[in-house]
Design an enzyme around this catalytic site. Structure first.
Site, short mmCIF file in Angstrom:
data_model
loop_
_atom_site.label_atom_id
_atom_site.label_comp_id
_atom_site.label_asym_id
_atom_site.label_seq_id
_atom_site.Cartn_x
_atom_site.Cartn_y
_atom_site.Cartn_z
N TYR A 149 0.83 -1.21 0.00
CA TYR A 149 0.00 0.00 0.00
C TYR A 149 0.87 1.26 0.00
O TYR A 149 0.63 2.20 -0.77
CB TYR A 149 -0.92 -0.02 1.22
CG TYR A 149 -1.96 1.08 1.24
CD1 TYR A 149 -3.08 1.01 0.42
CD2 TYR A 149 -1.83 2.16 2.10
CE1 TYR A 149 -4.05 2.01 0.45
CE2 TYR A 149 -2.79 3.15 2.14
CZ TYR A 149 -3.90 3.07 1.32
OH TYR A 149 -4.85 4.08 1.35
N LYS A 206 1.09 4.31 -2.85
CA LYS A 206 0.75 5.70 -2.54
C LYS A 206 1.95 6.63 -2.72
O LYS A 206 1.79 7.81 -3.06
CB LYS A 206 0.19 5.79 -1.11
CG LYS A 206 -1.14 5.05 -0.94
CD LYS A 206 -2.17 5.48 -1.98
CE LYS A 206 -3.51 4.83 -1.80
NZ LYS A 206 -4.52 5.26 -2.78
#
Length: 248
Positions: free
Chosen positions: A154, A158
């Site tokens: 993740y 990002k």
């Protein structure tokens, strides 16, 4: 109304921040192309928006399906003749420490959160370039800047979203087009994604946040609204943190 007459695509629009954004944009007069895989939630979103100044058009779409994205963009070009804004909001998590993270969990998060942003933008931006303007908002996260235990996949996506944002802010304006690209980095927000977090972890996080609470999806939606609107006409290539002061 701040978005009157604008046509804006929002991915991951069925729930959480995407849903709040779709409704907020509709309140300001936009035609919102709400994209998601959850048709039931999309239908309820359309029902909730009835009577608002704008319109919500529900589209079942995976950001990993390039052919479907291409088809959607062609349909929008034919129907509206333009695309004013794109909010790349769709995202998923598959958390685990690196020793326990499966290749499948790595791949799917990269495919949705990073390549999905690439896919949507690659098909939408030619429309914006042809019309000479547009605004793109990419959803990053505070963990994309500072990392987080158990979120290698993740965090990587990002952080990659931030890198693409800055690259595109330079790339899309090099021949004079007025296309702005910005990223928003939410902190700890009340969404279906954080509903799985244990209560003791939530309380611990709230104590670390100067404002002593989690954020609401509407508070992120308001920042998206500002960045899509003409009010942010001199802002591009920026990463705007909306985290209650968690990162100072």
């Amino acid at each position: 109304m701040r978005l009157k007459g604008k046509v804006v695509i929002i991915t991951g629009a069925a729930s959480g921040i995407g849903r709040a954004s779709a409704k907020r944009f509709c309140e300001e007069g936009a035609t919102v192309i709400a994209c998601d895989l959850n048709e039931e939630l999309l239908k309820s979103l359309v029902d909730e928006a009835k009577g608002l100044p704008g319109e919500i058009v529900a589209k079942k779409l995976s950001v990993t399906d390039r052919k479907a994205i291409e088809k959607l963009v062609e349909e929008l070009k034919e129907k509206y003749g333009k695309i004013d804004g794109l909010v790349n909001n769709a995202g998923i998590t598959r958390d685990a420490l690196i020793q326990k993270m499966s290749e499948e969990d790595w791949d799917i998060v990269i495919d949705v959160n990073l390549k999905g942003v690439f896919n949507m933008t690659q098909f939408v931006v030619p429309v914006m370039l042809s019309q000479g303007y547009g605004s793109i908002v990419n959803t990053s996260s505070v963990v994309g800047v500072y990392g987080n235990i158990g979120q290698t996949n993740y965090s990587a996506t990002k952080g990659g979203v931030i890198a693409m944002t800055k690259t595109w802010a330079k790339e899309f304006t090099r021949k004079g087009s007025n296309i702005r690209v910005n990223a928003v980095a939410p902190g700890f927000i009340k969404t279906p994604m954080t509903e799985k977090v244990p209560e003791k972890v939530i309380k611990y996080m709230e104590e670390k946040i100067p404002l002593k609470r989690m954020g609401n999806p509407e508070e992120i939606a308001n920042v998206y609204l500002f960045l899509i609107s003409d009010e942010s006409s001199y802002i591009t290539g920026q990463v705007i943190g909306v985290d209650g002061g968690l990162v100072l």
